[in-house]
Design a protein around this motif. Structure first.
Motif, PDB file in Angstrom:
ATOM      1  N   PRO C  39      54.101  -7.176 -51.250  1.00  0.00           N
ATOM      2  CA  PRO C  39      53.556  -6.900 -52.585  1.00  0.00           C
ATOM      3  C   PRO C  39      53.976  -7.987 -53.575  1.00  0.00           C
ATOM      4  N   HIS C 198      49.326 -11.146 -50.654  1.00  0.00           N
ATOM      5  CA  HIS C 198      49.508  -9.698 -50.702  1.00  0.00           C
ATOM      6  C   HIS C 198      48.321  -9.005 -50.044  1.00  0.00           C
ATOM      7  N   ARG C 214      59.783  -7.637 -48.633  1.00  0.00           N
ATOM      8  CA  ARG C 214      59.957  -6.727 -49.757  1.00  0.00           C
ATOM      9  C   ARG C 214      61.285  -7.013 -50.433  1.00  0.00           C
ATOM     10  N   SER C 235      53.507   0.366 -44.371  1.00  0.00           N
ATOM     11  CA  SER C 235      53.631   1.247 -45.526  1.00  0.00           C
ATOM     12  C   SER C 235      55.020   1.104 -46.137  1.00  0.00           C
ATOM     13  N   GLY C 238      54.484  -1.104 -48.878  1.00  0.00           N
ATOM     14  CA  GLY C 238      53.423  -0.700 -49.797  1.00  0.00           C
ATOM     15  C   GLY C 238      52.041  -1.146 -49.355  1.00  0.00           C
TER      16      GLY C 238
ATOM     17  N   GLU D 174      48.692  -1.815 -53.842  1.00  0.00           N
ATOM     18  CA  GLU D 174      49.180  -0.612 -54.501  1.00  0.00           C
ATOM     19  C   GLU D 174      48.759  -0.598 -55.972  1.00  0.00           C
ATOM     20  N   GLN D 178      46.208   2.188 -57.753  1.00  0.00           N
ATOM     21  CA  GLN D 178      46.594   3.013 -58.899  1.00  0.00           C
ATOM     22  C   GLN D 178      45.614   2.829 -60.052  1.00  0.00           C
TER      23      GLN D 178
END
Lengths: 248, 204, 280, 280
Positions: C39, C198, C214, C235, C238, D174, D178
């Motif tokens: 991410p 990402h 991460r 997961s 993320g 993510e 959102q």
């Protein structure tokens, strides 16, 4: 007109690929003549020649040229108007030689402005700076000027976007708010400019920057016959002016 | 604007501005020799000054104009560096916007990149020295720096075009009163603007 | 495979900010295409800046071809010649007035002669099919063109490893597809590629191996086929598997695909699977 | 449905540059979520700038609630109160020192009292679940947080239409998920949404209707379900259907799905299809 417009026009000009020295000799040479020669008929001749070169040689768009020329021409009118009047013992009055003085100033300033506009619409500023370096302007100053040129467009775009965002939220609704909003844009822009400088420093370090900004230039060298032709044209303007000013 | 000054005046102002430009250049060369990356910071600052001078601000009287940024630049970057950055900005104004000109570059540099910043800087130092608040010092520096620039411009024009009846001072009055109408409200606006900017910068 | 780059226990913290790298170790093999996947804010860009010596680790070390990297000017010079970096925002890397001038910057910094540098520039521009942009002012390029010019500027140094930060960020589908095809060609020609992203779809399309990032650490590494179908591992950072892989996993769970069958990497692969089902 | 915004034969050309809008017409209905979908450089952002009066068309006109838009200061103020704009780069939109101050910019410009403005800000921050960020300096936010603050700043003006330029650009999976969920909620609550994107997946997830853009013109418009499975129309603007739709179309061609069945918009939809095949 946005900051990038003139540069865009210059880099798409039909004369973009012409050697800078040739265009600079035309623009700067005639500019010098415009202010050195007596305005009548010297500057008038320069003005006529520059208009011909601008529109028949470089084929600059008349519409664009007029939109750029409007502002300096407006200044010119105010300035010339001042010369029409004098302050005497009895207050403001029409100056005796006023119209003649104003006309002389107007012709010279017009001719000079046409020279500047020719240069600005056919030659990107970066090309001129490269030429200035070859003429011996200190390398550091030219490099800073070139980097300034690079940053100008990025920052101008950011400032424009910020202004759009403020207008979208009614930031210019009143004059007071407008002034305040502009202050906020300026304040936001400075740290962004400096942050950009730092990021570019990293980016250049990654490209093995050694402390000097050397690049290869792909520009065509000036052709002597063309330079000679331009000089001949300028000599002709000088000769005509002197001949006309010789008196009866 | 381009061609406004006779050749002798154009050259004269180039000569008058030259020492300041050279001094600034020497200072920058030293800076760049020590830290090559200072080039980038200086360039970003110059670009900032240019872009800010192209922003539109409302003047107090109702018209719009552009800030000069001389006060802000002098307070943030110092007057000697501003001499060089100011010349670069003026050059780009001529080439990218057709504002000002090349023959008048010396005269404009003298008024906008030298007199304006030095006056602003001196007033800023003086104001802080005699205990004025930051805001008031900034306001006065920007406002009076602006005015000093335009008074210099009026004097430059008066030197070039003295009044036929009342000579230099009459001409200075003529040019000065034209500028007063447009520039005094703008100088006040720029003073306020600079206070807002410094205030916001302090908050960041 | 030969290891060409290795990061060992790197730590880096920007002043006044969170820790960007937190004892991170990773090795890069010659000829592979490695995706640094995680991410935003995971430390991916900071790692890339360490891998070509632009940032110096606060602790830990980087090895280049098995030898510990040094940070003398000569050593850095050699390192950056071998390992080139392309940043995410091309505006942070392009500084010259025209494309040609800009691409010549790296070769000249290597100390090449003008003629050699000129040849390198022409070659790099041709490789990226942007020879026609040579005289174009850098600030008049589109986002996709700027990206190509930045890559040309890196390739003109003839590096062994190319580091790319979010190479397809901001590009539209066509621009991204063209760039991926070009980069695949580079890898096929022997270039080692390390790119941060990402986007699992990009990792799936371009990488041979993936490292999951991460919070400044490598959470897992593995071949692209294995790691990108590991829902639990993904997961944890993320992310979810690429859409087609995810659907194939679904199909596998439903017994539509045998466990040993390869998972799809492209629309064509998935279409082939569909065709198999239709024939049954 | 009631039309709320309409562009009629808009032309706009940046001086010295290519034509950005070339006789473009488009209408926006109240309560819909319209995706302006096309490759980069198609004129999407330029259109959005026309829809809130920032740019004035060189020819053609914009209608707001059926009445021709005017460009007086008062008319523009009213227009922008009703039609809010969020730019692609949130950094261009945040200039106040803190999140709270920044979001209060619009309400204060509307001439609301401090107490009313404060209530608007609290409401907008709460809507975006960022009340805890109120005192945070804007330059210390992550990319995703900045995007939310920018949207909160627009919502605090209680607009009828929200224009968003590339709302998920630069966000990771993510962050994007959102944001999409939030925007879906807004539309469900009656907001009209117009967003530009080059990403078919985003259009598929968020739009009820799609307008395909190319070279300053609308090539086609249609309900999201119909247009995003039209391979010919999409390839005309350099795009392909969303992956899952594409695979479902493949399955339909192979006879795995009946022609009348709805095409999948999410992984869950597609998994349901797979489950149907597994049961056969």
């Amino acid at each position: 007109m946005s900051i990038a417009t003139m540069d865009r026009i210059a880099s798409q000009s039909r004369w973009r690929a012409r050697p800078v020295a040739e265009k600079a000799l035309i623009g700067l040479g005639f500019l010098a003549l415009a202010i050195v020669l007596p305005p009548w008929p010297g500057a008038a001749l320069v003005a006529a020649v520059m208009l011909a070169i601008t529109f028949f040689g470089a084929r600059v768009s008349l519409r664009f040229w007029l939109s750029v020329a409007a502002l300096p021409l407006g200044f010119l009118l105010t300035g010339a108007a001042v010369l029409m009047v004098q302050i005497g013992p009895e207050g403001l009055a029409l100056a005796p030689g006023g119209p003649a003085a104003a006309a002389a100033l107007a012709v010279r300033a017009l001719a000079a402005t046409f020279c500047l506009l020719f240069l600005a619409t056919t030659t990107p500023a970066a090309d001129l700076l490269g030429a200035a370096r070859r003429l011996g302007l200190p390398g550091e100053i030219v490099e800073i000027a070139l980097l300034t040129y690079r940053f100008v467009f990025i920052l101008a775009e950011e400032a424009a976007a910020m202004t759009v965002a403020q207008r979208a939220r009614l930031g210019h609704a009143t004059r007071r708010r407008w002034l305040r909003a502009t202050g906020q844009v300026i304040a936001a822009l400075l740290p962004r400019a400096l942050a950009r400088a730092r990021r570019l420093e990293l980016g250049l370090a990654a490209r093995n920057w050694q402390g000097e900004m050397r690049v290869l230039s792909a520009r065509a060298p000036a052709r002597l016959p063309v330079l000679a032709l331009i000089l001949c044209g300028q000599a002709l303007v000088v000769a005509l002016t002197l001949w006309a000013g010789r008196g009866p | 604007m381009e061609g406004y000054l006779p050749a002798s005046h154009a050259i004269g102002w180039y000569v008058a501005a030259a020492p300041f430009f050279v001094a600034g250049t020497l200072k920058i060369r030293k800076l760049v020799a020590e830290r090559p990356e200072a080039r980038l910071t200086l360039a970003a600052s110059g670009a900032f000054a240019f872009v800010l001078s192209a922003l539109k601000i409302p003047s107090v009287t109702g018209s719009c104009s552009h800030p000069t940024g001389t006060g802000l630049g002098a307070v943030i970057f110092g007057p000697s560096v501003m001499a060089v950055l100011g010349v670069i900005v003026l050059l780009f104004q001529a080439l990218l916007l057709a504002h000002g000109g090349l023959t008048t570059l010396g005269a404009n540099a003298f008024s906008m990149a030298i007199v304006g910043p030095w006056v602003a800087w001196a007033i800023w130092k003086l104001g802080r020295g005699i205990g004025l608040s930051v805001a008031l010092s900034v306001f006065l520096a920007a406002c009076l720096g602006d005015l000093a620039t335009y008074i210099t411009t009026s004097l430059q024009l008066a030197l070039a075009y003295p009044d036929p009846a009342s000579g230099f001072w009459g001409a200075a009055l003529k040019f000065g009163s034209i500028f007063a109408v447009t520039q005094v409200p703008l100088a006040i606006a720029e003073g306020f603007l600079t206070v807002i900017v410094m205030d916001a910068l302090a908050g960041k | 495979m030969t290891e060409i780059l290795r990061a060992e226990a790197l730590c880096y913290r920007f002043p006044g900010a969170v820790t960007a790298l937190d004892g991170l170790s990773l090795s890069v093999d010659a000829g592979e295409s490695l995706a640094i996947l995680g991410p935003n804010g995971a430390g991916k860009s900071t790692l890339l800046l360490h891998l070509n010596g632009t940032l110096r680790p606060q602790s830990g070390r980087v090895l280049l071809g098995g030898a510990e990297a040094r940070y003398s000017r000569a050593a850095l010079n050699d390192w950056r010649r071998r390992v080139a970096l392309v940043l995410q925002d091309a505006d942070d890397q392009l500084f010259a007035a025209t494309v040609f001038e800009d691409v010549s910057f790296g070769p000249l910094n290597l100390g090449l002669t003008e003629a050699e540098a000129r040849a390198r520039v022409d070659e790099a521009l041709a490789a990226l099919s942007i020879s026609d942009l040579a005289a174009r002012p850098t600030h008049m390029l589109s986002g996709g063109q700027k990206r190509r010019v930045a890559i040309a500027g890196a390739l003109a140094m003839r590096p062994e490893v190319l580091l790319l930060d979010e190479p397809t960020a901001g590009l539209d589908a066509e621009g991204a597809a063209q760039l991926i095809t070009f980069l695949e060609g580079l890898v096929a020609g022997g270039m080692t590629l390390v790119f941060s992203t990402h986007d699992v779809e990009l990792a799936s399309a371009l990488a041979s191996r993936v490292a999951l990032f991460r919070a400044g650490q490598v959470m897992a590494t593995g071949a692209v086929g294995a790691l990108l179908c590991d829902r639990a591992a993904l997961s944890g950072v993320g992310l979810a598997p690429p859409i087609l892989v995810d659907m194939a996993l679904e199909a596998r769970a439903l017994g539509l695909i045998p466990d040993w069958a390869e998972l799809p990497r492209s629309r064509a692969d998935f279409a082939a699977l569909l065709a198999t089902w239709a024939r049954r």
